[in-house]
Design an enzyme around this catalytic site. Structure first.
Site, PDB file in Angstrom:
ATOM      1  N   GLY A  47       0.838  -1.184   0.000  1.00 18.16           N
ATOM      2  CA  GLY A  47       0.000   0.000   0.000  1.00 18.16           C
ATOM      3  C   GLY A  47       0.875   1.236   0.000  1.00 18.16           C
ATOM      4  N   GLN A  52       3.133   9.968   1.665  1.00 19.89           N
ATOM      5  CA  GLN A  52       4.452   9.326   1.561  1.00 19.89           C
ATOM      6  C   GLN A  52       5.242   9.818   0.347  1.00 19.89           C
ATOM      7  OE1 GLN A  52       2.785   5.139   2.247  1.00 19.89           O
ATOM      8  NE2 GLN A  52       4.852   4.989   3.095  1.00 19.89           N
ATOM      9  N   CYS A 100       6.950  -0.668   6.534  1.00 15.76           N
ATOM     10  CA  CYS A 100       6.460   0.536   5.875  1.00 15.76           C
ATOM     11  C   CYS A 100       7.540   1.021   4.927  1.00 15.76           C
ATOM     12  CB  CYS A 100       6.151   1.606   6.922  1.00 15.76           C
ATOM     13  SG  CYS A 100       5.544   3.150   6.214  1.00 15.76           S
ATOM     14  N   LEU A 101       7.132   1.425   3.738  1.00 21.49           N
ATOM     15  CA  LEU A 101       8.115   1.911   2.762  1.00 21.49           C
ATOM     16  C   LEU A 101       8.806   3.184   3.241  1.00 21.49           C
ATOM     17  CD1 LEU A 101       6.088   1.290  -0.511  1.00 21.49           C
ATOM     18  CD2 LEU A 101       7.850  -0.178   0.506  1.00 21.49           C
ATOM     19  N   HIS A 142      -3.213   0.803   8.552  1.00 22.00           N
ATOM     20  CA  HIS A 142      -1.849   1.322   8.382  1.00 22.00           C
ATOM     21  C   HIS A 142      -1.845   2.504   7.408  1.00 22.00           C
ATOM     22  CE1 HIS A 142       2.651   0.718   7.822  1.00 22.00           C
ATOM     23  NE2 HIS A 142       2.334   1.521   6.836  1.00 22.00           N
ATOM     24  N   GLU A 143      -2.525   2.337   6.267  1.00 24.61           N
ATOM     25  CA  GLU A 143      -2.500   3.395   5.248  1.00 24.61           C
ATOM     26  C   GLU A 143      -3.253   4.631   5.720  1.00 24.61           C
ATOM     27  OE1 GLU A 143      -0.400   3.231   2.998  1.00 24.61           O
ATOM     28  OE2 GLU A 143       0.030   1.104   3.240  1.00 24.61           O
ATOM     29  N   HIS A 146      -1.391   6.987   7.873  1.00 21.82           N
ATOM     30  CA  HIS A 146      -0.513   7.951   7.190  1.00 21.82           C
ATOM     31  C   HIS A 146      -1.228   9.287   6.952  1.00 21.82           C
ATOM     32  CE1 HIS A 146       3.178   5.760   6.298  1.00 21.82           C
ATOM     33  NE2 HIS A 146       2.500   4.718   5.859  1.00 21.82           N
TER      34      HIS A 146
END
Ligand code: NI
Length: 178
Positions: A47, A52, A100-101, A142-143, A146
C-alpha cells in the site's frame, strides 16, 4: 511510468494531517494515482499513502495478489480509497508484524482492530463501503494512519517486537525491504 521518491521517517511531511480531496477525475488526480501505483509496485509495497510522496491529500492505494514483503498474506483487492472513514466493528485487536516503505529495513508488531468497516470514494467519486478483517483490515488501518500523520512505530506497544527485517525475518528477500 513515474516512480516518485518515498519520504522516510523523520521527514516532517509524514507527520501532517492530510486535506480532503475535493475534485475527482481531474488529469492531475489521474496522474497522481498512476504515479502512486508505479511507486508502490516499484517498491513491492502492499500500500501507499499520498503523504508518503509528499502530497498532503486523503488518498491511499493498496492491494496485491501476492506480496514478497508479506509472503503469508492473503490477496487484497487493488483499491483507490479517498477521504476514508474507518469504523471498528468490535473492540477486538490483534498484533502482527508490519513494515512501511517510509521506514525501510524494519518491522514491528502493531495491534490493530481485527474487523472494521471502511468508507470513502474511489478516483471517480464512486462510493466504497466494505467490511473487512485480518490483513485487509490491517493494511487499511496502516495506510489511513498515514493520513493522520501516524507511522506504525508510533503504534507499537511491545518494543521487544521491533527490529531489523534481516535479523527477525532472514528468509525474506532483502530486495523486498530496502
Ligand atoms: Ni506505511
Amino acid at each position: 511510468m513515474t516512480v516518485r521518491e518515498i519520504l522516510k521517517m523523520g521527514d516532517p511531511r509524514l507527520l501532517r494531517v492530510a486535506e480532503p480531496v475535493r475534485e475527482f477525475g481531474t488529469p492531475a488526480m489521474d496522474a497522481l494515482i498512476a504515479d502512486m501505483f508505479d511507486t508502490m509496485h516499484d517498491a513491492n509495497g502492499a500500500g501507499l499513502a499520498a503523504p508518503q510522496i509528499g502530497v498532503n491529500l486523503q488518498l491511499v492505494i493498496f492491494g496485491f495478489k501476492d506480496n514478497g514483503r508479506y509472503p503469508d498474506a492473503p490477496a487484497v483487492p487493488q483499491t483507490v480509497l479517498i477521504n476514508p472513514v474507518l469504523t471498528p466493528l468490535s473492540d477486538e485487536k490483534e498484533e502482527a508484524f508490519e513494515g512501511c516503505l517510509s521506514v525501510p529495513g524494519l518491522r514491528g508488531s502493531v495491534p490493530r482492530f481485527t474487523r472494521l468497516r471502511y468508507e470513502g470514494v474511489d478516483q471517480h467519486g464512486q462510493r466504497i463501503v466494505r467490511e473487512v478483517d485480518g490483513f485487509h483490515a490491517r493494511v487499511v488501518q496502516h495506510e489511513v494512519d498515514h493520513l493522520l500523520g501516524i507511522l506504525y512505530p508510533m503504534r507499537i506497544v511491545d518494543f521487544s517486537k521491533f527490529g531489523y527485517t534481516q535479523v527477525m525475518f532472514p528468509d525474506l528477500d532483502p530486495d523486498d525491504d530496502d
